[in-house]
Design a protein around this motif. Structure first.
Motif, short mmCIF file in Angstrom:
data_model
loop_
_atom_site.label_atom_id
_atom_site.label_comp_id
_atom_site.label_asym_id
_atom_site.label_seq_id
_atom_site.Cartn_x
_atom_site.Cartn_y
_atom_site.Cartn_z
N THR A 167 2.26 35.14 2.21
CA THR A 167 2.77 34.26 2.69
C THR A 167 1.89 33.46 3.77
O THR A 167 1.35 34.29 4.49
CB THR A 167 4.03 34.76 3.63
N LEU A 168 1.95 32.18 3.77
CA LEU A 168 1.18 31.39 4.63
C LEU A 168 1.97 30.91 5.81
O LEU A 168 2.97 30.36 5.55
CB LEU A 168 0.28 30.28 4.19
N MET A 187 3.26 22.58 7.28
CA MET A 187 3.91 23.74 6.33
C MET A 187 4.29 23.36 4.93
O MET A 187 3.96 24.25 4.26
CB MET A 187 5.17 24.51 7.24
N LEU A 188 4.84 22.37 5.00
CA LEU A 188 5.11 22.01 3.47
C LEU A 188 4.07 21.55 2.65
O LEU A 188 4.00 21.84 1.51
CB LEU A 188 6.14 20.66 3.68
N GLU A 197 4.85 31.20 -0.60
CA GLU A 197 6.04 31.33 0.34
C GLU A 197 5.23 30.68 1.81
O GLU A 197 4.16 31.09 2.07
CB GLU A 197 6.72 32.47 0.68
N VAL A 198 5.82 30.28 2.59
CA VAL A 198 5.56 29.56 3.75
C VAL A 198 6.24 30.01 4.93
O VAL A 198 7.58 30.12 4.94
CB VAL A 198 5.09 28.02 3.76
N GLY A 199 5.64 29.82 6.41
CA GLY A 199 6.68 29.88 7.41
C GLY A 199 5.75 29.35 8.52
O GLY A 199 4.87 28.51 8.45
N TYR A 200 6.26 29.59 9.73
CA TYR A 200 5.94 29.08 10.94
C TYR A 200 5.65 30.10 11.89
O TYR A 200 6.73 30.64 12.66
CB TYR A 200 6.60 28.00 11.47
N ALA A 215 14.68 24.67 9.03
CA ALA A 215 15.51 23.38 8.44
C ALA A 215 14.70 23.02 7.23
O ALA A 215 15.15 22.21 6.28
CB ALA A 215 15.98 22.39 9.35
N LEU A 216 13.40 22.86 7.39
CA LEU A 216 12.43 22.58 6.55
C LEU A 216 11.98 23.27 5.33
O LEU A 216 11.41 22.94 4.35
CB LEU A 216 11.08 21.87 7.18
N GLY A 217 12.31 24.67 5.55
CA GLY A 217 12.31 25.67 4.45
C GLY A 217 11.35 26.80 4.71
O GLY A 217 11.04 27.53 3.82
#
Length: 331
Positions: A167-168, A187-188, A197-200, A215-217
């Motif tokens: 996950t990035l 992130m997108l 998979e991504v996150g923040y 909200a962006l995923g």
């Protein structure tokens, strides 16, 4: 992951005090986070004697001491982390810690930590990435201070050396991060470019950016927190307090519910409102039996339990089979 994985980043906000670390675990559990994360390191293996503090560290802890002296005061022993792992198990919250040197990687692996979190500063540290990948565990990698080429090389190192699912986390390595620098849409880009998979990992003040990322995923959210923003140390001022952390978790869970499954359909809760909100074809005035329906004697009004206005042109030209009063539903 069936829901957004929320990491409450305690980091070094325990100030080297295991009792304060336990209170941070309590606060993360109360807030509803999925995991509480610390930072495991041996100061001499992490920082050289000549390394200077980052500017934000000088602002929060002063410029007199060097980075090694600052880090040394924030160090917990491996025995401390064994105790914190047991405490997390008792509190039923996942224990995580970011390792910053090889010995810490091996120790956390022996502790049975199920996921490794690699920080932005190690994204160009090939031997470190290989060591983590060799554990075979899933890896969450922060990508602050990097471009796509550097991220790609780090991913390749992890993938080629046995790492589990990756996950990035998009991240901006400044404490705090200005909203204008957050660039959450990157992130997108990571998701589209690398197909993982991504996150923040959020370093902005407040909770808005983290909630927007969900909200962006975002599949993972990481956020620093502290018991008191006024405590001495490099990260307290850019952290959430326990009340704010709880508010962030609550907002993320609400956003998850609101995002839904993406299928456009009539929900069970809105079905009963159709009759009150939609309209039907009704008599605009009194209509006598046998009279032809026209735009002059018909109109459209609520409720919606009569003939749908979508059949307007099918009704025009027909004859009334009985008398209709004004506002009466046409049959």
């Amino acid at each position: 992951m069936p829901k957004v994985f929320i990491i409450a980043e305690a980091g070094v906000n325990h100030n080297g005090d295991i009792n304060l670390a336990k209170k941070l675990i309590d606060a993360a559990k109360t807030a509803g986070a999925d995991a509480v994360k610390f930072q495991t390191f041996q100061a001499e293996n992490l920082v050289s004697k000549v390394a200077q503090k980052a500017d934000y560290q000088k602002q929060t802890t002063g410029a007199e001491e060097n980075q090694l002296a600052m880090i040394k005061k924030l160090e917990l022993s491996f025995d401390d982390f064994r105790e914190l792992k047991k405490y997390c198990d008792q509190k039923e919250i996942l224990f995580l810690s970011t390792p910053f040197d090889y010995d810490s990687i091996d120790f956390l692996d022996s502790l049975g930590m199920p996921i490794f979190k690699a920080p932005s500063g190690e994204i160009t540290n090939l031997p470190y990435l290989i060591r983590i990948a060799n554990t075979g565990k899933p890896v969450i990698l922060s990508t602050g201070m990097s471009d796509l080429d550097e991220v790609g090389l780090a991913l390749k190192a992890l993938q080629n050396n046995g790492a589990g699912p990756l996950t990035l986390l998009h991240c901006h390595t400044q404490y705090p991060t200005l909203f204008g620098d957050a660039n959450i849409k990157a992130m997108l880009t990571l998701k589209e470019h690398f197909g993982v998979e991504v996150g923040y990992s959020d370093h902005t003040l407040g909770i808005e950016a983290a909630v927007a990322a969900v909200a962006l995923g975002a599949a993972v959210i990481e956020k620093h927190f502290t018991l008191d923003k006024n405590l001495e140390g490099p990260d307290h001022k850019a952290s959430l307090n326990p009340k704010e952390l709880k508010a962030m978790v609550s907002a993320i869970r609400n956003i998850e519910l609101a995002l839904g499954d993406g299928l456009k359909r009539v929900s069970k809760s809105e079905e009963p409102n159709k009759q009150a909100a939609r309209k039907s074809i009704v008599a605009k005035r009194h209509i006598a039996k046998g009279e032809v329906f026209t735009q002059d004697n018909l109109t459209v009004k609520r409720p919606g339990n009569g003939i749908s206005p979508m059949k307007w042109f099918e009704v025009l030209g027909l004859r009334a089979t009985r008398d209709f009063c004004e506002d009466e539903l046409i049959e």
